[in-house]
Write an enzyme that holds these catalytic residues in place. Sequence first.
Site, short mmCIF file in Angstrom:
data_model
loop_
_atom_site.label_atom_id
_atom_site.label_comp_id
_atom_site.label_asym_id
_atom_site.label_seq_id
_atom_site.Cartn_x
_atom_site.Cartn_y
_atom_site.Cartn_z
N CYS A 30 0.87 -1.18 0.00
CA CYS A 30 0.00 0.00 0.00
C CYS A 30 0.90 1.22 0.00
CB CYS A 30 -0.90 -0.02 1.23
SG CYS A 30 -1.78 1.52 1.55
N VAL B 153 -6.43 2.15 5.77
CA VAL B 153 -5.03 2.15 6.16
C VAL B 153 -4.32 3.26 5.39
CG1 VAL B 153 -4.93 -0.28 6.78
CG2 VAL B 153 -4.50 0.37 4.41
#
Length: 211
Positions: free
Chosen positions: A19, A59
Site C-alpha cells: 500500500c 489504512v
Amino acid sequence: MATSPRLRNSLTLFSGRDCVVSHRVRMVLAAKGVTCDIVLVDPSHPPEDLVELNPYQSVPTLVERDLVLYAASVVTEYLDERYPHPPLMPIDPLARARIRLTTLRQEHDWVPHVQAIQHGNRQQAEFARKRLRELLLDALPVFKMSKFFLNAEMSLADCAVAPIIWRLEALGIALPKEAKAIEDYGQRIFRSPGFARSLTAEERALRELPT
C-alpha cells in the site's frame, strides 16, 4: 472510542501489505527509528479492531494508547512532531508550506493512478500508467533541483514520493533515458538502511535493493 486492550500500551500501525500510502508512514517510522507494532491487513477485509477504531476502516491507521489517527498526511505530521529527531520538515514556514502542497498534490494526482494500476481494470490501468508517467516527467525539474525532493535534507515529501518510485517497475512504467534523475533520486533513498526497514515482504519482492 476506547481502543482494544491489546493496543493500549504500544504504538501500533495498521498497514496494507503493498500500500503506497501505508509505506509512506512506515518510511517515517523507519527514518525516526521508532519501534512500532505493524499490523498488516487486507483493507478489503479489515479486522475487527480496525473497524472499531476508524470509521473509514482505512489504512494507514495509527494507534497510540487512546489516540487514533488516520490519513497518511495526518499520521506523518503527527509522527514528525511526536518524535522530532531527525526532523522531516524544514524550519522555514515557506519551505514547510511547499512540502505540504507537494504532498497534497501527490496524494490527489499520483496515488490514485498507482491504485488504479494495481486494482483497476485493464482500461483504467492503461490510462493510469500513461498519466502517471506524464506526471513524473512533468516533475523532472524538481528531481534535478536537489539531492532530495524540494529540500536539501530528507523530508516528509520524500516519504511520500519514494514509495511510488520504488513501485515503478512493478507498475509497468518505464521512463526515458532523459529521466535518469528520477531513478538516481530513488537509488539515493533506497540505499538508506531506513528505507529497507520500511518495506514489507511483499514490497521487498517488487525490485532489488541497491547495494
